[in-house]
Design a protein around this motif. Sequence first.
Motif, PDB file in Angstrom:
ATOM      1  N   GLY A 143       0.810  -1.210   0.000  1.00  0.00           N
ATOM      2  CA  GLY A 143       0.000   0.000   0.000  1.00  0.00           C
ATOM      3  C   GLY A 143       0.845   1.262   0.000  1.00  0.00           C
ATOM      4  O   GLY A 143       0.563   2.215  -0.724  1.00  0.00           O
ATOM      5  N   ALA A 144       1.910   1.268   0.805  1.00  0.00           N
ATOM      6  CA  ALA A 144       2.774   2.453   0.877  1.00  0.00           C
ATOM      7  C   ALA A 144       3.424   2.739  -0.475  1.00  0.00           C
ATOM      8  O   ALA A 144       3.478   3.894  -0.910  1.00  0.00           O
ATOM      9  CB  ALA A 144       3.842   2.259   1.957  1.00  0.00           C
ATOM     10  N   GLU A 145       3.894   1.681  -1.148  1.00  0.00           N
ATOM     11  CA  GLU A 145       4.491   1.861  -2.469  1.00  0.00           C
ATOM     12  C   GLU A 145       3.436   2.373  -3.456  1.00  0.00           C
ATOM     13  O   GLU A 145       3.716   3.232  -4.289  1.00  0.00           O
ATOM     14  CB  GLU A 145       5.088   0.546  -2.964  1.00  0.00           C
ATOM     15  N   GLY A 146       2.224   1.856  -3.355  1.00  0.00           N
ATOM     16  CA  GLY A 146       1.142   2.297  -4.228  1.00  0.00           C
ATOM     17  C   GLY A 146       0.821   3.771  -4.052  1.00  0.00           C
ATOM     18  O   GLY A 146       0.673   4.506  -5.027  1.00  0.00           O
ATOM     19  N   VAL A 147       0.726   4.221  -2.806  1.00  0.00           N
ATOM     20  CA  VAL A 147       0.448   5.635  -2.533  1.00  0.00           C
ATOM     21  C   VAL A 147       1.566   6.504  -3.101  1.00  0.00           C
ATOM     22  O   VAL A 147       1.315   7.537  -3.733  1.00  0.00           O
ATOM     23  CB  VAL A 147       0.262   5.869  -1.017  1.00  0.00           C
ATOM     24  N   ASP A 163      -5.998  -4.064  -4.428  1.00  0.00           N
ATOM     25  CA  ASP A 163      -6.348  -5.205  -3.597  1.00  0.00           C
ATOM     26  C   ASP A 163      -6.664  -4.700  -2.190  1.00  0.00           C
ATOM     27  O   ASP A 163      -5.976  -3.811  -1.678  1.00  0.00           O
ATOM     28  CB  ASP A 163      -5.173  -6.192  -3.570  1.00  0.00           C
ATOM     29  N   MET A 164      -7.680  -5.267  -1.561  1.00  0.00           N
ATOM     30  CA  MET A 164      -8.066  -4.825  -0.213  1.00  0.00           C
ATOM     31  C   MET A 164      -7.175  -5.393   0.882  1.00  0.00           C
ATOM     32  O   MET A 164      -7.155  -4.873   1.990  1.00  0.00           O
ATOM     33  CB  MET A 164      -9.523  -5.204   0.077  1.00  0.00           C
ATOM     34  N   HIS A 165      -6.427  -6.463   0.597  1.00  0.00           N
ATOM     35  CA  HIS A 165      -5.614  -7.114   1.629  1.00  0.00           C
ATOM     36  C   HIS A 165      -4.141  -7.073   1.222  1.00  0.00           C
ATOM     37  O   HIS A 165      -3.671  -7.908   0.468  1.00  0.00           O
ATOM     38  CB  HIS A 165      -6.081  -8.555   1.837  1.00  0.00           C
ATOM     39  N   LEU A 166      -3.446  -6.077   1.737  1.00  0.00           N
ATOM     40  CA  LEU A 166      -2.033  -5.881   1.430  1.00  0.00           C
ATOM     41  C   LEU A 166      -1.200  -6.176   2.677  1.00  0.00           C
ATOM     42  O   LEU A 166      -1.709  -6.128   3.793  1.00  0.00           O
ATOM     43  CB  LEU A 166      -1.805  -4.447   0.955  1.00  0.00           C
ATOM     44  N   GLY A 216      -6.629  -2.044   2.157  1.00  0.00           N
ATOM     45  CA  GLY A 216      -7.036  -1.247   1.014  1.00  0.00           C
ATOM     46  C   GLY A 216      -7.815  -0.018   1.444  1.00  0.00           C
ATOM     47  O   GLY A 216      -7.718   1.043   0.821  1.00  0.00           O
ATOM     48  N   LEU A 217      -8.581  -0.142   2.525  1.00  0.00           N
ATOM     49  CA  LEU A 217      -9.323   1.007   3.039  1.00  0.00           C
ATOM     50  C   LEU A 217      -8.364   2.130   3.430  1.00  0.00           C
ATOM     51  O   LEU A 217      -8.606   3.302   3.108  1.00  0.00           O
ATOM     52  CB  LEU A 217     -10.176   0.593   4.244  1.00  0.00           C
TER      53      LEU A 217
END
Length: 151
Positions: free
Chosen positions: A51-55, A69-72, A77-78
């Motif tokens: 998630g951090a890399e995605g942001v 994906d909701m489960h990272l 994901g929220l």
Amino acid sequence: MMSTNSRTDEPGAALHGKLLYIEDEAVNVALVRAIVEQRHPGVQLIHAGTGAEGVRLVCSEKPDFVLLDMHLPDMSGLEVVRQLNVEIANRGLRVTILTGDSLSMDIIKAMSLGAYEYWVKPLDLKVFEGGLRRALTGRRPDPARRLPART
């Protein structure tokens, strides 16, 4: 944001844009990569495994569409949707949640924070194709399909 002449609303027209897929499962990434490479050569796929890399990539790469994906491994994901809220609100970033879960409070919360759609795993090619086209052409999803029931 891409200029309007680089996208098209015609149903059979080639798609163009940048897709960020935030997913930690290599098999799922390989599936989406194969679909995009074979069917949509005008779409650039970028991948983030956390998630951090995605942001971070949303801020640096400015994708047109995020498949999340909701489960990272590092955050839900929220939480990613919460962190992307400004991008969603200010530039109309389209974030679609991809989950193996049936409708849950986290999905409802993510949708209320601006997530565009949610899709249930395993990924259905027809759902992916339609959603990718909507996201990259600026079409809004059919309200009846925004929160599909899991069968």
